[in-house]
Design a protein around this motif. Structure first.
Motif, PDB file in Angstrom:
ATOM      1  N   ALA A  52       0.839  -1.207   0.000  1.00  0.00           N
ATOM      2  CA  ALA A  52       0.000   0.000   0.000  1.00  0.00           C
ATOM      3  C   ALA A  52       0.867   1.247   0.000  1.00  0.00           C
ATOM      4  N   TRP A  53       1.942   1.248   0.782  1.00  0.00           N
ATOM      5  CA  TRP A  53       2.866   2.389   0.814  1.00  0.00           C
ATOM      6  C   TRP A  53       3.510   2.595  -0.560  1.00  0.00           C
ATOM      7  N   LEU A  54       3.949   1.502  -1.182  1.00  0.00           N
ATOM      8  CA  LEU A  54       4.558   1.607  -2.510  1.00  0.00           C
ATOM      9  C   LEU A  54       3.571   2.139  -3.534  1.00  0.00           C
ATOM     10  N   THR A  55       2.322   1.669  -3.473  1.00  0.00           N
ATOM     11  CA  THR A  55       1.303   2.147  -4.412  1.00  0.00           C
ATOM     12  C   THR A  55       1.161   3.655  -4.293  1.00  0.00           C
ATOM     13  N   ASP A  56       1.107   4.154  -3.063  1.00  0.00           N
ATOM     14  CA  ASP A  56       1.023   5.603  -2.854  1.00  0.00           C
ATOM     15  C   ASP A  56       2.292   6.301  -3.327  1.00  0.00           C
ATOM     16  N   SER A  57       3.446   5.700  -3.050  1.00  0.00           N
ATOM     17  CA  SER A  57       4.732   6.318  -3.390  1.00  0.00           C
ATOM     18  C   SER A  57       4.980   6.385  -4.889  1.00  0.00           C
ATOM     19  N   VAL A  58       4.562   5.362  -5.613  1.00  0.00           N
ATOM     20  CA  VAL A  58       4.894   5.299  -7.038  1.00  0.00           C
ATOM     21  C   VAL A  58       3.780   5.829  -7.930  1.00  0.00           C
ATOM     22  N   SER A  59       2.610   6.065  -7.348  1.00  0.00           N
ATOM     23  CA  SER A  59       1.514   6.574  -8.178  1.00  0.00           C
ATOM     24  C   SER A  59       1.847   7.983  -8.645  1.00  0.00           C
ATOM     25  N   GLU A  60       1.294   8.330  -9.753  1.00  0.00           N
ATOM     26  CA  GLU A  60       1.504   9.683 -10.260  1.00  0.00           C
ATOM     27  C   GLU A  60       0.914  10.661  -9.264  1.00  0.00           C
ATOM     28  N   SER A  61       1.769  11.412  -8.625  1.00  0.00           N
ATOM     29  CA  SER A  61       1.305  12.376  -7.639  1.00  0.00           C
ATOM     30  C   SER A  61       1.384  13.776  -8.214  1.00  0.00           C
ATOM     31  N   GLU A  62       1.084  14.745  -7.376  1.00  0.00           N
ATOM     32  CA  GLU A  62       1.143  16.131  -7.806  1.00  0.00           C
ATOM     33  C   GLU A  62       2.579  16.598  -7.982  1.00  0.00           C
ATOM     34  N   TYR A  63       3.543  15.805  -7.493  1.00  0.00           N
ATOM     35  CA  TYR A  63       4.942  16.206  -7.562  1.00  0.00           C
ATOM     36  C   TYR A  63       5.698  15.434  -8.632  1.00  0.00           C
ATOM     37  N   THR A  64       6.567  16.144  -9.307  1.00  0.00           N
ATOM     38  CA  THR A  64       7.496  15.499 -10.226  1.00  0.00           C
ATOM     39  C   THR A  64       8.903  15.819  -9.716  1.00  0.00           C
ATOM     40  N   TYR A  65       9.817  14.892  -9.945  1.00  0.00           N
ATOM     41  CA  TYR A  65      11.163  15.090  -9.430  1.00  0.00           C
ATOM     42  C   TYR A  65      12.142  14.192 -10.181  1.00  0.00           C
ATOM     43  N   THR A  66      13.408  14.528 -10.030  1.00  0.00           N
ATOM     44  CA  THR A  66      14.479  13.695 -10.549  1.00  0.00           C
ATOM     45  C   THR A  66      15.298  13.211  -9.368  1.00  0.00           C
ATOM     46  N   THR A  67      15.941  12.064  -9.543  1.00  0.00           N
ATOM     47  CA  THR A  67      16.777  11.510  -8.486  1.00  0.00           C
ATOM     48  C   THR A  67      18.171  11.232  -9.026  1.00  0.00           C
ATOM     49  N   GLU A  68      19.133  11.296  -8.119  1.00  0.00           N
ATOM     50  CA  GLU A  68      20.512  10.977  -8.487  1.00  0.00           C
ATOM     51  C   GLU A  68      21.166  10.251  -7.320  1.00  0.00           C
ATOM     52  N   PHE A  69      21.721   9.092  -7.591  1.00  0.00           N
ATOM     53  CA  PHE A  69      22.493   8.345  -6.601  1.00  0.00           C
ATOM     54  C   PHE A  69      23.741   9.152  -6.287  1.00  0.00           C
ATOM     55  N   THR A  70      23.966   9.433  -4.993  1.00  0.00           N
ATOM     56  CA  THR A  70      25.138  10.230  -4.632  1.00  0.00           C
ATOM     57  C   THR A  70      26.150   9.459  -3.793  1.00  0.00           C
ATOM     58  N   GLY A  71      25.794   8.260  -3.351  1.00  0.00           N
ATOM     59  CA  GLY A  71      26.765   7.461  -2.617  1.00  0.00           C
ATOM     60  C   GLY A  71      26.106   6.419  -1.748  1.00  0.00           C
ATOM     61  N   ALA A  72      26.938   5.545  -1.193  1.00  0.00           N
ATOM     62  CA  ALA A  72      26.440   4.501  -0.298  1.00  0.00           C
ATOM     63  C   ALA A  72      27.562   4.046   0.614  1.00  0.00           C
ATOM     64  N   ILE A  73      27.159   3.615   1.799  1.00  0.00           N
ATOM     65  CA  ILE A  73      28.096   3.033   2.751  1.00  0.00           C
ATOM     66  C   ILE A  73      27.517   1.691   3.179  1.00  0.00           C
ATOM     67  N   THR A  74      28.348   0.654   3.122  1.00  0.00           N
ATOM     68  CA  THR A  74      27.933  -0.682   3.526  1.00  0.00           C
ATOM     69  C   THR A  74      28.687  -1.081   4.782  1.00  0.00           C
ATOM     70  N   THR A  75      27.933  -1.526   5.793  1.00  0.00           N
ATOM     71  CA  THR A  75      28.518  -1.999   7.047  1.00  0.00           C
ATOM     72  C   THR A  75      27.810  -3.297   7.416  1.00  0.00           C
ATOM     73  N   GLY A  76      28.472  -4.422   7.227  1.00  0.00           N
ATOM     74  CA  GLY A  76      27.852  -5.712   7.530  1.00  0.00           C
ATOM     75  C   GLY A  76      26.607  -5.923   6.696  1.00  0.00           C
ATOM     76  N   THR A  77      25.440  -6.043   7.356  1.00  0.00           N
ATOM     77  CA  THR A  77      24.181  -6.270   6.644  1.00  0.00           C
ATOM     78  C   THR A  77      23.386  -4.986   6.453  1.00  0.00           C
ATOM     79  N   THR A  78      24.022  -3.831   6.706  1.00  0.00           N
ATOM     80  CA  THR A  78      23.343  -2.545   6.540  1.00  0.00           C
ATOM     81  C   THR A  78      23.941  -1.786   5.356  1.00  0.00           C
ATOM     82  N   VAL A  79      23.055  -1.237   4.525  1.00  0.00           N
ATOM     83  CA  VAL A  79      23.471  -0.433   3.389  1.00  0.00           C
ATOM     84  C   VAL A  79      22.744   0.904   3.478  1.00  0.00           C
ATOM     85  N   ASP A  80      23.503   2.007   3.523  1.00  0.00           N
ATOM     86  CA  ASP A  80      22.937   3.347   3.602  1.00  0.00           C
ATOM     87  C   ASP A  80      23.187   4.033   2.263  1.00  0.00           C
ATOM     88  N   VAL A  81      22.107   4.215   1.496  1.00  0.00           N
ATOM     89  CA  VAL A  81      22.178   4.820   0.172  1.00  0.00           C
ATOM     90  C   VAL A  81      21.686   6.265   0.265  1.00  0.00           C
TER      91      VAL A  81
END
Length: 114
Positions: A52-81
């Protein structure tokens, strides 16, 4: 350890790619059945609530935006993107952290926050 895009676990890349493409089903497929996603301070527990959260997040909303991957840190089983977003939402610019906790080949926890 600093991680480039190509070095991210496949499940993290699949989720981020599906979210950017606004495709909920492929994003949902990378979560465990009892996963929890925290976004905007709200927990979404289990695949039903995450779907349900994904449906709300990915549905065409009133907002448009662009995204850019800027980095990530991996520590054991945790990944911070970190993703940089620009668009017509309030404030217009934000850097978001996606903190993934992995359980084998799947994600069992995701926290999204500035």
């Amino acid at each position: 350890m600093t991680t480039e895009w190509d070095g991210l676990p496949d499940n993290v890349k699949k989720f981020m790619t599906a979210l950017d493409a606004r495709e909920g089903a492929p994003a949902l497929a990378v979560f465990t059945t009892d996963a929890v996603v925290t976004d905007e301070g709200h927990d979404h527990s289990g695949r039903g609530e995450i779907a349900a959260w994904l449906t709300d997040s990915v549905s065409e909303s009133e907002y448009t935006y662009t995204t850019e991957f800027t980095g990530a840190i991996t520590t054991g089983t945790t990944v911070d993107v970190t993703q940089h977003l620009e668009g017509n939402f309030p404030g217009g610019v934000v850097d978001l952290h996606y903190r993934f906790t992995l359980d084998g080949a799947l994600i069992n926890r995701l926290v999204i926050e500035p």
